[in-house]
Motif scaffolding. Sequence first.
Motif, PDB file in Angstrom:
ATOM      1  N   LYS A  95       0.830  -1.208   0.000  1.00  0.00           N
ATOM      2  CA  LYS A  95       0.000   0.000   0.000  1.00  0.00           C
ATOM      3  C   LYS A  95       0.866   1.261   0.000  1.00  0.00           C
ATOM      4  O   LYS A  95       0.503   2.263  -0.627  1.00  0.00           O
ATOM      5  N   TYR A  96       1.989   1.215   0.675  1.00  0.00           N
ATOM      6  CA  TYR A  96       2.883   2.375   0.704  1.00  0.00           C
ATOM      7  C   TYR A  96       3.486   2.611  -0.676  1.00  0.00           C
ATOM      8  O   TYR A  96       3.589   3.750  -1.142  1.00  0.00           O
ATOM      9  N   ARG A  97       3.884   1.534  -1.369  1.00  0.00           N
ATOM     10  CA  ARG A  97       4.442   1.656  -2.721  1.00  0.00           C
ATOM     11  C   ARG A  97       3.466   2.386  -3.641  1.00  0.00           C
ATOM     12  O   ARG A  97       3.873   3.200  -4.488  1.00  0.00           O
ATOM     13  N   LYS A  98       2.166   2.141  -3.495  1.00  0.00           N
ATOM     14  CA  LYS A  98       1.167   2.737  -4.383  1.00  0.00           C
ATOM     15  C   LYS A  98       1.015   4.243  -4.172  1.00  0.00           C
ATOM     16  O   LYS A  98       0.382   4.926  -4.988  1.00  0.00           O
ATOM     17  N   MET A  99       1.625   4.773  -3.125  1.00  0.00           N
ATOM     18  CA  MET A  99       1.584   6.213  -2.890  1.00  0.00           C
ATOM     19  C   MET A  99       2.564   6.968  -3.786  1.00  0.00           C
ATOM     20  O   MET A  99       2.529   8.198  -3.833  1.00  0.00           O
ATOM     21  N   PHE A 100       3.410   6.237  -4.535  1.00  0.00           N
ATOM     22  CA  PHE A 100       4.474   6.875  -5.320  1.00  0.00           C
ATOM     23  C   PHE A 100       4.349   6.493  -6.795  1.00  0.00           C
ATOM     24  O   PHE A 100       4.028   5.357  -7.129  1.00  0.00           O
ATOM     25  N   SER A 101       4.620   7.477  -7.655  1.00  0.00           N
ATOM     26  CA  SER A 101       4.496   7.252  -9.101  1.00  0.00           C
ATOM     27  C   SER A 101       5.845   7.222  -9.811  1.00  0.00           C
ATOM     28  O   SER A 101       5.905   7.234 -11.029  1.00  0.00           O
ATOM     29  N   LEU A 102       6.945   7.193  -9.077  1.00  0.00           N
ATOM     30  CA  LEU A 102       8.269   7.171  -9.686  1.00  0.00           C
ATOM     31  C   LEU A 102       8.498   5.852 -10.415  1.00  0.00           C
ATOM     32  O   LEU A 102       7.892   4.834 -10.076  1.00  0.00           O
ATOM     33  N   PRO A 103       9.385   5.831 -11.443  1.00  0.00           N
ATOM     34  CA  PRO A 103       9.698   4.572 -12.119  1.00  0.00           C
ATOM     35  C   PRO A 103      10.447   3.618 -11.196  1.00  0.00           C
ATOM     36  O   PRO A 103      11.435   3.999 -10.560  1.00  0.00           O
ATOM     37  N   VAL A 104       9.976   2.384 -11.133  1.00  0.00           N
ATOM     38  CA  VAL A 104      10.591   1.346 -10.303  1.00  0.00           C
ATOM     39  C   VAL A 104      11.090   0.243 -11.207  1.00  0.00           C
ATOM     40  O   VAL A 104      10.346  -0.276 -12.048  1.00  0.00           O
ATOM     41  N   ILE A 105      12.362  -0.112 -11.053  1.00  0.00           N
ATOM     42  CA  ILE A 105      12.985  -1.161 -11.856  1.00  0.00           C
ATOM     43  C   ILE A 105      13.275  -2.352 -10.960  1.00  0.00           C
ATOM     44  O   ILE A 105      14.017  -2.240  -9.986  1.00  0.00           O
ATOM     45  N   GLY A 106      12.689  -3.501 -11.262  1.00  0.00           N
ATOM     46  CA  GLY A 106      12.967  -4.728 -10.533  1.00  0.00           C
ATOM     47  C   GLY A 106      14.137  -5.452 -11.170  1.00  0.00           C
ATOM     48  O   GLY A 106      14.273  -5.475 -12.393  1.00  0.00           O
ATOM     49  N   ILE A 107      15.002  -6.043 -10.345  1.00  0.00           N
ATOM     50  CA  ILE A 107      16.152  -6.804 -10.829  1.00  0.00           C
ATOM     51  C   ILE A 107      15.979  -8.258 -10.396  1.00  0.00           C
ATOM     52  O   ILE A 107      15.890  -8.554  -9.204  1.00  0.00           O
ATOM     53  N   VAL A 108      15.944  -9.170 -11.382  1.00  0.00           N
ATOM     54  CA  VAL A 108      15.596 -10.567 -11.139  1.00  0.00           C
ATOM     55  C   VAL A 108      16.586 -11.461 -11.876  1.00  0.00           C
ATOM     56  O   VAL A 108      17.036 -11.118 -12.974  1.00  0.00           O
ATOM     57  N   GLY A 109      16.915 -12.614 -11.311  1.00  0.00           N
ATOM     58  CA  GLY A 109      17.772 -13.568 -12.010  1.00  0.00           C
ATOM     59  C   GLY A 109      18.487 -14.498 -11.057  1.00  0.00           C
ATOM     60  O   GLY A 109      18.471 -14.304  -9.836  1.00  0.00           O
ATOM     61  N   SER A 110      19.133 -15.522 -11.615  1.00  0.00           N
ATOM     62  CA  SER A 110      19.849 -16.501 -10.810  1.00  0.00           C
ATOM     63  C   SER A 110      21.256 -16.044 -10.462  1.00  0.00           C
ATOM     64  O   SER A 110      21.822 -16.464  -9.457  1.00  0.00           O
ATOM     65  N   VAL A 111      21.836 -15.223 -11.321  1.00  0.00           N
ATOM     66  CA  VAL A 111      23.217 -14.765 -11.173  1.00  0.00           C
ATOM     67  C   VAL A 111      23.268 -13.279 -11.519  1.00  0.00           C
ATOM     68  O   VAL A 111      22.582 -12.824 -12.437  1.00  0.00           O
ATOM     69  N   GLY A 112      24.072 -12.539 -10.779  1.00  0.00           N
ATOM     70  CA  GLY A 112      24.356 -11.154 -11.161  1.00  0.00           C
ATOM     71  C   GLY A 112      23.327 -10.120 -10.776  1.00  0.00           C
ATOM     72  O   GLY A 112      23.388  -8.989 -11.257  1.00  0.00           O
ATOM     73  N   LYS A 113      22.392 -10.470  -9.876  1.00  0.00           N
ATOM     74  CA  LYS A 113      21.364  -9.491  -9.506  1.00  0.00           C
ATOM     75  C   LYS A 113      21.967  -8.270  -8.830  1.00  0.00           C
ATOM     76  O   LYS A 113      21.638  -7.128  -9.185  1.00  0.00           O
ATOM     77  N   THR A 114      22.811  -8.498  -7.843  1.00  0.00           N
ATOM     78  CA  THR A 114      23.360  -7.369  -7.094  1.00  0.00           C
ATOM     79  C   THR A 114      24.248  -6.506  -7.981  1.00  0.00           C
ATOM     80  O   THR A 114      24.181  -5.265  -7.927  1.00  0.00           O
ATOM     81  N   THR A 115      25.072  -7.130  -8.815  1.00  0.00           N
ATOM     82  CA  THR A 115      25.932  -6.366  -9.716  1.00  0.00           C
ATOM     83  C   THR A 115      25.095  -5.537 -10.678  1.00  0.00           C
ATOM     84  O   THR A 115      25.375  -4.355 -10.914  1.00  0.00           O
ATOM     85  N   SER A 116      24.054  -6.141 -11.237  1.00  0.00           N
ATOM     86  CA  SER A 116      23.177  -5.419 -12.161  1.00  0.00           C
ATOM     87  C   SER A 116      22.432  -4.299 -11.447  1.00  0.00           C
ATOM     88  O   SER A 116      22.290  -3.190 -11.985  1.00  0.00           O
ATOM     89  N   LYS A 117      21.969  -4.576 -10.232  1.00  0.00           N
ATOM     90  CA  LYS A 117      21.283  -3.544  -9.454  1.00  0.00           C
ATOM     91  C   LYS A 117      22.165  -2.332  -9.223  1.00  0.00           C
ATOM     92  O   LYS A 117      21.755  -1.180  -9.416  1.00  0.00           O
ATOM     93  N   GLU A 118      23.403  -2.594  -8.825  1.00  0.00           N
ATOM     94  CA  GLU A 118      24.333  -1.493  -8.588  1.00  0.00           C
ATOM     95  C   GLU A 118      24.631  -0.729  -9.877  1.00  0.00           C
ATOM     96  O   GLU A 118      24.758   0.498  -9.865  1.00  0.00           O
ATOM     97  N   MET A 119      24.757  -1.446 -10.993  1.00  0.00           N
ATOM     98  CA  MET A 119      25.073  -0.787 -12.259  1.00  0.00           C
ATOM     99  C   MET A 119      23.896   0.042 -12.761  1.00  0.00           C
ATOM    100  O   MET A 119      24.072   1.182 -13.210  1.00  0.00           O
TER     101      MET A 119
END
Length: 449
Positions: A95-119
Motif C-alpha cells: 500500500k505504501y508503494r502505491k503512494m508513489f508514481s516514480l519509475p521502479v525497476i525490478g532486478i531478477v535472475g539466478s546470477v548477477g542481480k546485485t551487480t546489475s542492481k548497482e550498475m
Amino acid sequence: MTGLTVKDIARLVGGVSNGDGAASVRDVVIDSRQVGQGSMFAALPGEKADGHDYITKALDAGAACCLALRVPEGERRPVITVPDVAKALAVLAEKYRKMFSLPVIGIVGSVGKTTSKEMVAAVLSQKYKVLKTEKNLNNELGVPLTLFRLSPEYGAAVIEMGISDFGEMTRLAKMVRPDMVVYTVIGASHLDNLHDRAGVLKAKTELLPFLRPQGTVFVNGDDDMLAGLDCRRRKISFGIAAENDVRAENIASDADSTDCEIALGDRRIPVTIPAYGRQMVYAALSGAAVGLNMGLDDAAIARGIASYKTVGRRASVIDTGFITLVDDCYNANPNSVKCAVDSLKMLPGRKVCVLGDMLGLGESGERLHLEVGQYAGENGAELILTAGELARGIDAGAAKTGAQTVHFDTSAKLIAALPEYIKKGDAVLVKASHAMKFEEVSEAIKKLS
C-alpha cells in the motif's frame, strides 16, 4: 517513510492499536538496535530471539510504535497488534508503494542481480536521485524495508528481488509493482525447490502479471531461456551476441577494468567498467539498456558505468605481490562458476581454480558439479583445488580433461596445503557457496609469499 501516522498504519494493516496514534512514523526497523526517534519497530518472532522481548526497549529508545502479535503486560504506549507481523509488513509495503508514481525497476535472475542492481542505479543516478536495495535485503523481509525508504525526494528506485521457491516472486511483485524489470540469467540455482531451469524461469516470471501493461522487460539475450521469453510486454534484449538490441563490442579486460563499446543500432557508446570479468559486461549492458530506455544521453551512461563500485567479495581482484587473487567467494552456482572461469582467462599467469561445494542444486547436484569441473578443465584452468563433499564431483570432472586436480576433505586441509600448490605469478580464483566460508581460504591465500 513519509506521510503516515501510527493510526494510519494500524488502518492500512487492519491492526488494533493501543495508545496514542497521532505520532508520525519516520522509518521501519526489525532490529531494536536500529530504533531511532519516530521508528516503527516490527517485533518478529525468530528462532534465536523474539522481537517481542524488545518492545519496551524500542519504545524507550524513541519508537513511535511497535508492530506485534501482542502487547506486553502493562504497556500503554502505541503497539499495533496483528495476527502475522511479516504479512502485515508486506501489506503495508504494497500500500505504501502505491503512494508513489516514480519509475521502479525490478532486478531478477539466478546470477548477477546485485551487480546489475548497482550498475543500473549508478547509471540512473546521473539523472535521478535513486533509491536502491542495500546489502542483501532482497527477500520477503528485505523488500518491504527497502520500499519503506521511498520518499518524494527519489526520482527512481531499483529493487533487487531474490527468491528460492515458487510463490515467493508473486508475493514480492505484489509489493514492488515494477514499471520495468531486468532479467539477468536463468541458471541452475535453488534446484532443491525449483527442480530445473524451466522451474527457475517459471518462478521468476511470476512477476510479469504485476508489471504494468506498458512496462518494459530487459532480458539477457545470450541466455537461451530469456531470449525466447514471451513476456507480452515490450522486450529489449542485451548481450554480446550480434542479434541483441543492446550489445557489447570490442571487449578488452584486465585485472582492473573492462573496456567495450555499447551498441544500439548505429549508435556506439565507448565505456570503461572499473571492474574485472565477463559478468561486468552484462551488468553494464543492463545499466545502459535501462538508461537508454529512460532517455539518458551517451555521456551520462558512460559516466554512470564508470562510477560503478564493486560490492562485497564479488570478483574482487587483488594483487598480493605474490599472486593475483580473484576473491569471488560470496556465493556460487554452476552459471556463476563457469562465468568466473571464463573471466580468469583474461589474466596473466598460470590459471588456478580453488572451488568448493555449490549448494541448493537438489538431485542435479552431482551432475552439475561434474559439469563445472569438466568446464574448468576445458577452459584454461591448469590446477584445480577443491574442498567439500560435493566438490568431489568438480575434481572428478576436471580430472577427465587432464588438468591437475587435488581434492581435500575440508577447507582447513586445503588451506594447510596452499603453500605447496600456489606459486608466484599464479592467477587464482576462489569460489564456493557462501555457507562453505571460503573467505577463510581467500584470506590464507593473501598471506602467501
